[in-house]
Design a protein around this motif. Structure first.
Motif, PDB file in Angstrom:
ATOM      1  N   CYS A   1     -11.499   9.932 -41.625  1.00 31.47           N
ATOM      2  CA  CYS A   1     -10.783   9.770 -42.899  1.00 31.47           C
ATOM      3  C   CYS A   1     -11.305  10.774 -43.917  1.00 31.47           C
ATOM      4  N   ASP A   2     -10.372  11.527 -44.510  1.00 29.55           N
ATOM      5  CA  ASP A   2     -10.709  12.414 -45.631  1.00 29.55           C
ATOM      6  C   ASP A   2     -10.134  11.806 -46.898  1.00 29.55           C
ATOM      7  N   PRO A   3     -10.966  11.236 -47.761  1.00 32.10           N
ATOM      8  CA  PRO A   3     -10.429  10.603 -48.975  1.00 32.10           C
ATOM      9  C   PRO A   3     -10.014  11.654 -50.001  1.00 32.10           C
ATOM     10  N   ILE A   4      -9.416  11.179 -51.069  1.00 36.75           N
ATOM     11  CA  ILE A   4      -9.087  12.076 -52.177  1.00 36.75           C
ATOM     12  C   ILE A   4     -10.401  12.581 -52.779  1.00 36.75           C
ATOM     13  N   SER A   5     -10.451  13.865 -53.045  1.00 31.46           N
ATOM     14  CA  SER A   5     -11.684  14.482 -53.556  1.00 31.46           C
ATOM     15  C   SER A   5     -12.150  13.805 -54.837  1.00 31.46           C
TER      16      SER A   5
END
Lengths: 116, 112
Positions: free
Chosen positions: A23-27
């Protein structure tokens, strides 16, 4: 801007295999959540991170499930020795601030895991 | 399961009609949130109502919250075919700090 992204989108595993879901979350989002969604059901909470700290893992169904977020951004959900009942969509969500369920969450598209 | 209940489970209406979905929850809450999920996609946040609020509006959406009855409703006015989706309520800020507790969802179908 970019939303929450998850990979892979689809994963087929043979029973007993280990899988890793990313998972790449919102920066800049502090909070990160993992949910499991069975077919026709609402998401069920698995675990929650505030930055790199795992503050709540009460929803992980067994010790075969493990999640990490070592640098406070990308997270990985690992399932060891997969079983058929692990088949579900795994959703990741992030939230700008801390305090878990107090604010709106932004969801990724999910990873559909099928265990054969 | 910790999930709450949504009512009805499925709802089919014509374009232009209003759609009302109800939700009951079990825990104490800081807020109640509603999300939409299109088939095979992630959830999209619609609206959040805090426990000290009774009603909130956003565009064609109206949400009510009755904490004494542990229930909430979502009204979509003048529905469109694009509103076809599953709608979930989620109780936030309850016992476990990280937890959003979702209901089972209402599947809304809006026919053109």
């Amino acid at each position: 801007g970019a939303g929450v992204s998850q990979s892979p989108r689809y994963k087929v595993a043979k029973r007993g295999q280990d899988v890793a879901l990313r998972c790449d979350p919102i920066s800049g989002h502090v909070s990160l959540f993992w949910y499991q969604q069975a077919l026709g059901q609402g998401p069920e909470f698995l675990t929650y991170f505030q930055n790199e700290a795992q503050l709540d893992k009460s929803g992980l169904p067994s010790d075969r499930f493990f999640a990490e977020r070592p640098e406070g951004s990308v997270s990985t959900l690992k399932i060891q020795r997969t079983q058929q009942e692990d088949s579900a969509v795994y959703l990741c969500a992030s939230s700008l601030v801390g305090q878990g369920g107090f604010y709106e969450q932004y969801f990724g598209p999910g990873t559909r895991l099928t265990v054969t | 399961s910790q999930q709450g209940e949504e009512d009805p489970q499925a709802l089919s209406i014509q374009e232009g009609e209003n759609a009302t979905m109800n939700c009951s929850y079990k825990t104490s809450i800081n807020n109640l949130q509603w999300y939409r999920q299109n088939s095979g996609r992630g959830l999209v946040h619609l609206i959040l109502i805090r426990s000290n609020e009774r009603e909130k509006h956003s565009g064609r959406l109206r949400v009510t919250l009755d904490t004494s009855k542990k229930s909430s409703s979502l009204l979509i006015t003048a529905s469109r075919a694009a509103d076809t989706a599953s709608y979930f309520c989620a109780a936030g800020g309850g016992g476990s700090q990280g937890n959003l507790i979702f209901g089972k969802g209402t599947k809304l179908s809006v026919k053109p």
